[in-house]
Design a protein around this motif. Structure first.
Motif, PDB file in Angstrom:
ATOM      1  N   ILE A  71     -43.321  15.340 -22.675  1.00 48.78           N
ATOM      2  CA  ILE A  71     -43.340  16.793 -21.988  1.00 48.78           C
ATOM      3  C   ILE A  71     -43.488  17.711 -23.204  1.00 48.78           C
ATOM      4  N   ASP A  72     -42.622  17.417 -24.332  1.00 57.08           N
ATOM      5  CA  ASP A  72     -42.823  18.333 -25.389  1.00 57.08           C
ATOM      6  C   ASP A  72     -44.252  18.416 -26.114  1.00 57.08           C
ATOM      7  N   ARG A  73     -44.778  17.155 -26.182  1.00 59.02           N
ATOM      8  CA  ARG A  73     -46.197  17.157 -26.790  1.00 59.02           C
ATOM      9  C   ARG A  73     -47.041  17.902 -26.161  1.00 59.02           C
ATOM     10  N   LEU A  74     -46.946  17.675 -24.518  1.00 59.71           N
ATOM     11  CA  LEU A  74     -48.015  18.391 -23.571  1.00 59.71           C
ATOM     12  C   LEU A  74     -47.957  19.600 -23.615  1.00 59.71           C
ATOM     13  N   LEU A  75     -46.773  20.136 -23.736  1.00 59.13           N
ATOM     14  CA  LEU A  75     -46.465  21.853 -23.887  1.00 59.13           C
ATOM     15  C   LEU A  75     -47.139  22.385 -25.275  1.00 59.13           C
ATOM     16  N   GLU A  76     -47.008  21.450 -26.384  1.00 61.23           N
ATOM     17  CA  GLU A  76     -47.336  21.897 -27.506  1.00 61.23           C
ATOM     18  C   GLU A  76     -48.952  21.941 -27.624  1.00 61.23           C
ATOM     19  N   ARG A  77     -49.552  21.096 -26.746  1.00 56.55           N
ATOM     20  CA  ARG A  77     -51.216  21.156 -26.554  1.00 56.55           C
ATOM     21  C   ARG A  77     -51.343  22.104 -25.524  1.00 56.55           C
ATOM     22  N   ASP A  78     -50.545  22.790 -24.985  1.00 54.02           N
ATOM     23  CA  ASP A  78     -51.232  23.822 -23.989  1.00 54.02           C
ATOM     24  C   ASP A  78     -51.479  23.286 -22.726  1.00 54.02           C
ATOM     25  N   ILE A  79     -50.732  22.171 -22.405  1.00 55.49           N
ATOM     26  CA  ILE A  79     -50.951  21.247 -21.125  1.00 55.49           C
ATOM     27  C   ILE A  79     -49.686  21.518 -20.216  1.00 55.49           C
ATOM     28  N   THR A  80     -49.792  21.761 -18.950  1.00 55.11           N
ATOM     29  CA  THR A  80     -48.706  21.949 -17.945  1.00 55.11           C
ATOM     30  C   THR A  80     -48.476  20.834 -17.318  1.00 55.11           C
ATOM     31  N   PRO A  81     -47.215  20.096 -17.676  1.00 54.98           N
ATOM     32  CA  PRO A  81     -46.756  18.983 -16.909  1.00 54.98           C
ATOM     33  C   PRO A  81     -46.547  18.983 -15.393  1.00 54.98           C
ATOM     34  N   MET A  82     -46.958  18.254 -14.562  1.00 56.15           N
ATOM     35  CA  MET A  82     -46.657  17.979 -13.092  1.00 56.15           C
ATOM     36  C   MET A  82     -45.875  16.547 -13.078  1.00 56.15           C
ATOM     37  N   LEU A  83     -44.792  16.600 -12.537  1.00 59.35           N
ATOM     38  CA  LEU A  83     -43.881  15.335 -12.592  1.00 59.35           C
ATOM     39  C   LEU A  83     -43.710  14.630 -11.244  1.00 59.35           C
ATOM     40  N   THR A  84     -43.963  13.268 -11.018  1.00 59.64           N
ATOM     41  CA  THR A  84     -43.948  12.596  -9.953  1.00 59.64           C
ATOM     42  C   THR A  84     -42.600  11.569 -10.059  1.00 59.64           C
ATOM     43  N   LEU A  85     -41.716  11.525  -9.439  1.00 61.14           N
ATOM     44  CA  LEU A  85     -40.509  11.026  -9.501  1.00 61.14           C
ATOM     45  C   LEU A  85     -40.692   9.372  -9.087  1.00 61.14           C
ATOM     46  N   TYR A  86     -41.555   9.231  -7.992  1.00 57.89           N
ATOM     47  CA  TYR A  86     -41.759   7.771  -7.612  1.00 57.89           C
ATOM     48  C   TYR A  86     -43.151   7.339  -7.449  1.00 57.89           C
ATOM     49  N   HIS A  87     -43.552   6.417  -8.301  1.00 54.83           N
ATOM     50  CA  HIS A  87     -45.004   5.836  -7.905  1.00 54.83           C
ATOM     51  C   HIS A  87     -44.872   4.377  -7.697  1.00 54.83           C
ATOM     52  N   TRP A  88     -44.051   3.898  -7.002  1.00 52.37           N
ATOM     53  CA  TRP A  88     -43.935   2.566  -6.336  1.00 52.37           C
ATOM     54  C   TRP A  88     -43.253   1.618  -7.224  1.00 52.37           C
ATOM     55  N   ASP A  89     -42.694   2.012  -8.435  1.00 52.28           N
ATOM     56  CA  ASP A  89     -42.025   0.995  -9.393  1.00 52.28           C
ATOM     57  C   ASP A  89     -40.454   1.174  -9.169  1.00 52.28           C
ATOM     58  N   LEU A  90     -40.273   0.585  -8.041  1.00 51.90           N
ATOM     59  CA  LEU A  90     -38.463   0.596  -7.868  1.00 51.90           C
ATOM     60  C   LEU A  90     -37.889  -0.558  -8.787  1.00 51.90           C
ATOM     61  N   PRO A  91     -36.601  -0.073  -9.276  1.00 49.57           N
ATOM     62  CA  PRO A  91     -36.137  -0.831  -9.998  1.00 49.57           C
ATOM     63  C   PRO A  91     -35.520  -2.499  -9.360  1.00 49.57           C
ATOM     64  N   GLN A  92     -35.890  -3.435 -10.014  1.00 46.11           N
ATOM     65  CA  GLN A  92     -35.553  -4.848  -9.040  1.00 46.11           C
ATOM     66  C   GLN A  92     -34.223  -4.775  -8.833  1.00 46.11           C
ATOM     67  N   ALA A  93     -33.229  -4.135  -9.496  1.00 43.70           N
ATOM     68  CA  ALA A  93     -31.957  -4.339  -9.255  1.00 43.70           C
ATOM     69  C   ALA A  93     -31.656  -3.950  -7.748  1.00 43.70           C
ATOM     70  N   LEU A  94     -32.481  -2.684  -7.362  1.00 44.44           N
ATOM     71  CA  LEU A  94     -32.313  -1.947  -6.207  1.00 44.44           C
ATOM     72  C   LEU A  94     -33.211  -2.882  -5.040  1.00 44.44           C
ATOM     73  N   GLU A  95     -34.082  -3.361  -5.413  1.00 49.79           N
ATOM     74  CA  GLU A  95     -34.837  -4.264  -4.480  1.00 49.79           C
ATOM     75  C   GLU A  95     -33.883  -5.718  -4.256  1.00 49.79           C
ATOM     76  N   ASP A  96     -33.275  -6.073  -5.011  1.00 44.85           N
ATOM     77  CA  ASP A  96     -31.950  -6.982  -4.991  1.00 44.85           C
ATOM     78  C   ASP A  96     -31.109  -6.789  -4.030  1.00 44.85           C
ATOM     79  N   GLU A  97     -31.015  -5.555  -3.681  1.00 45.93           N
ATOM     80  CA  GLU A  97     -30.010  -4.931  -2.765  1.00 45.93           C
ATOM     81  C   GLU A  97     -30.687  -4.745  -1.261  1.00 45.93           C
ATOM     82  N   GLY A  98     -31.988  -5.135  -1.277  1.00 47.97           N
ATOM     83  CA  GLY A  98     -32.601  -4.900   0.137  1.00 47.97           C
ATOM     84  C   GLY A  98     -33.896  -3.797  -0.140  1.00 47.97           C
ATOM     85  N   GLY A  99     -33.887  -2.996  -1.295  1.00 48.95           N
ATOM     86  CA  GLY A  99     -34.867  -2.053  -1.580  1.00 48.95           C
ATOM     87  C   GLY A  99     -35.091  -1.210  -0.656  1.00 48.95           C
ATOM     88  N   TRP A 100     -36.182  -0.926  -0.259  1.00 50.07           N
ATOM     89  CA  TRP A 100     -36.345   0.492   0.666  1.00 50.07           C
ATOM     90  C   TRP A 100     -36.009  -0.022   2.232  1.00 50.07           C
TER      91      TRP A 100
END
Length: 474
Positions: free
Chosen positions: A101-130
């Protein structure tokens, strides 16, 4: 084509598809690491172990964004990099996104952040996942953690990307991680993903997030005959693919007709507890819209017969082959459906602003004399950006367009066989080559930018791969 002042332009990526470094700096395994390690699950038995090596080469990739004149960059954080077990914070994981993010801002690019794009931690899938309701609450903790670390520099937040794919392809037909084939589990997972969105949105708001959204993928339904039985077949697909996720987010709950369609599966309604629909219906600042192709439907003679479309609980209709020009993925190119979708969403969403969070196409690119002349992709972008312009001119409240994707990448179950990138990636050498489509898109962006930005990044040089050890510092 001139778009309204302040229109958002940029590109999008996803963590598992580009980062690589799947065991670096304490990152835990995700469901995609586990899924890809199983022979035959991914075409060519490919994995995301290297992908585009963006974890080590992010500075080069951000420089590409800058040289292309992209004002915005939508990326996702990997839950398993920030919380390897889904709960415990790993400071080195946060530090990577901090540098990014710091580098994006240094280059005048605005970050847009997505928290979840399908890569659930396997530890949570071991508990049943979604399938496990508790994971929705864990997601809120994750959202709060990421905002606490990065929220001073990120204004625009997306909770979940395409819950349709995560639930129905991951738990319903087994095409995506974690690879389950269970209709009932898919419906429960879908509800819990929406619940996670609601909890996550609440956590982001409480932490002071400026803008909160969810990104949904839509497929408008086409019918060849305008009669009652064909309209009913189209409704069934539309309600399951599109309205299942959209209506609860808008505060309308699940459509009663949809609940009736799915009653024979018997898992969705018991999963809906008191207060769930209120949690899901958190206020949004904009809706992210992903569009790739329409779907053609036809009725079955027996309304109780199973569909050939592998969506959970779908009966009484089939999906017909696409028509006309296709992408290399076999997806129909129909930009007029894009216009129709954006107009319908503006009306159906009661004025909620829209941002096209993903739109793009895969084609069989060829490198010739160090260049990629991807004329098919140039035409695709020209027509689909034109479709957005047409929708805006007709009253659709569209505030931005993000091209999918910046880089050729790991294309999920298709491995490295499908290339969506504006930038070609040689997955052996990691050399980047800017395609003609990137130059076309850059010209569109420059022509719609503020005067001080327009024309500032006309020349784009190819960026060769660099050694990993040179890419770990800020």
């Amino acid at each position: 084509m001139t778009f309204p002042h302040g229109f958002i332009w940029g590109t999008a990526t996803a963590s598992y598809q580009i980062e690589g470094a799947t065991t670096a700096d304490g990152r835990g395994p995700s469901i995609w690491d586990t899924f890809a390690a199983q022979p035959g699950k991914i075409l060519g038995d490919a994995t995301g172990e290297r992908a585009c090596e963006h974890f080590h080469r992010y500075r080069d990739d951000i420089e590409l964004l800058h040289e292309l004149g992209m004002p915005y960059y939508r990326f996702s954080t990997a839950w398993s990099r920030i919380m390897p077990d889904g709960r415990t914070i790993e400071p080195r994981g946060i530090a990577f996104y901090d540098r990014l993010i710091d580098r994006l801002l240094e280059r005048d690019i605005t970050p847009m952040l997505t928290l979840y794009h399908w890569d659930l931690p396997q530890a949570l899938e071991d508990e049943g996942g979604w399938r496990n309701r508790d994971v929705a609450a864990y997601f809120a903790d994750y959202a709060q953690t990421v905002h606490k670390a990065l929220g001073d520099r990120v204004r625009q937040w997306t909770t979940i990307n395409e819950p349709f794919c995560a639930a129905f392809l991951g738990y319903g037909n087994g095409q995506h991680a974690p690879g389950l084939k269970d209709e009932g589990a898919a419906l429960v997972a879908a509800h819990h993903l929406l619940l996670a969105h609601g909890h996550g949105a609440q956590a982001l708001r409480a932490s002071g997030a400026d803008e909160v959204s969810i990104v949904l993928n839509f497929s408008p339904v086409l019918t060849e005959v305008d009669d009652e039985v064909h309209r009913e077949a189209a409704r069934k697909f539309d309600f399951l693919h599109n309205r299942f996720f959209l209506d609860p987010v808008l505060g309308r709950g699940y459509p009663p007709e949809l609940l009736e369609d799915l009653a024979h599966v018997g898992t969705l309604e018991p999963a809906i507890e008191d207060g769930d629909l209120e949690i899901i219906a958190q206020p949004l600042d904009w809706l992210g819209v992903n569009y790739y192709a329409p779907t053609r439907s036809t009725p079955l003679a027996d309304p109780a017969a199973d569909s050939n479309c592998p969506l959970p609980g779908l009966r009484g209709m089939d999906v017909m082959p696409p028509q006309g020009e296709l992408t290399s993925f076999g997806w129909e190119q129909r930009p007029e459906s894009f216009t129709d979708l954006l107009l319908w969403l503006t009306e159906h969403c009661d004025g909620l602003p829209l941002i096209v969070a993903e739109n793009g196409a895969a084609f069989a690119d060829v490198v010739e004399d160090g260049r990629v002349h991807d004329a098919e992709r140039v035409r695709y972008f020209a027509k689909h950006i034109g479709a957005v312009h047409n929708a805006v001119a007709r009253g659709a409240d569209v505030r931005g367009y993000l091209a999918w994707s910046l880089l050729d990448n790991f294309e999920w179950a298709m491995g490295y066989t499908q290339r969506f990138g504006l930038v070609h990636v040689d997955f052996e050498t990691q050399q980047r080559i800017v395609k003609d489509s990137a130059r076309f898109f850059a010209a569109v962006v420059a022509g719609n930018s503020a005067p001080e930005r327009a024309g500032a990044h006309d020349a784009v040089d190819d960026v060769p791969g660099q050694q990993d050890e040179q890419r770990d510092d800020r």
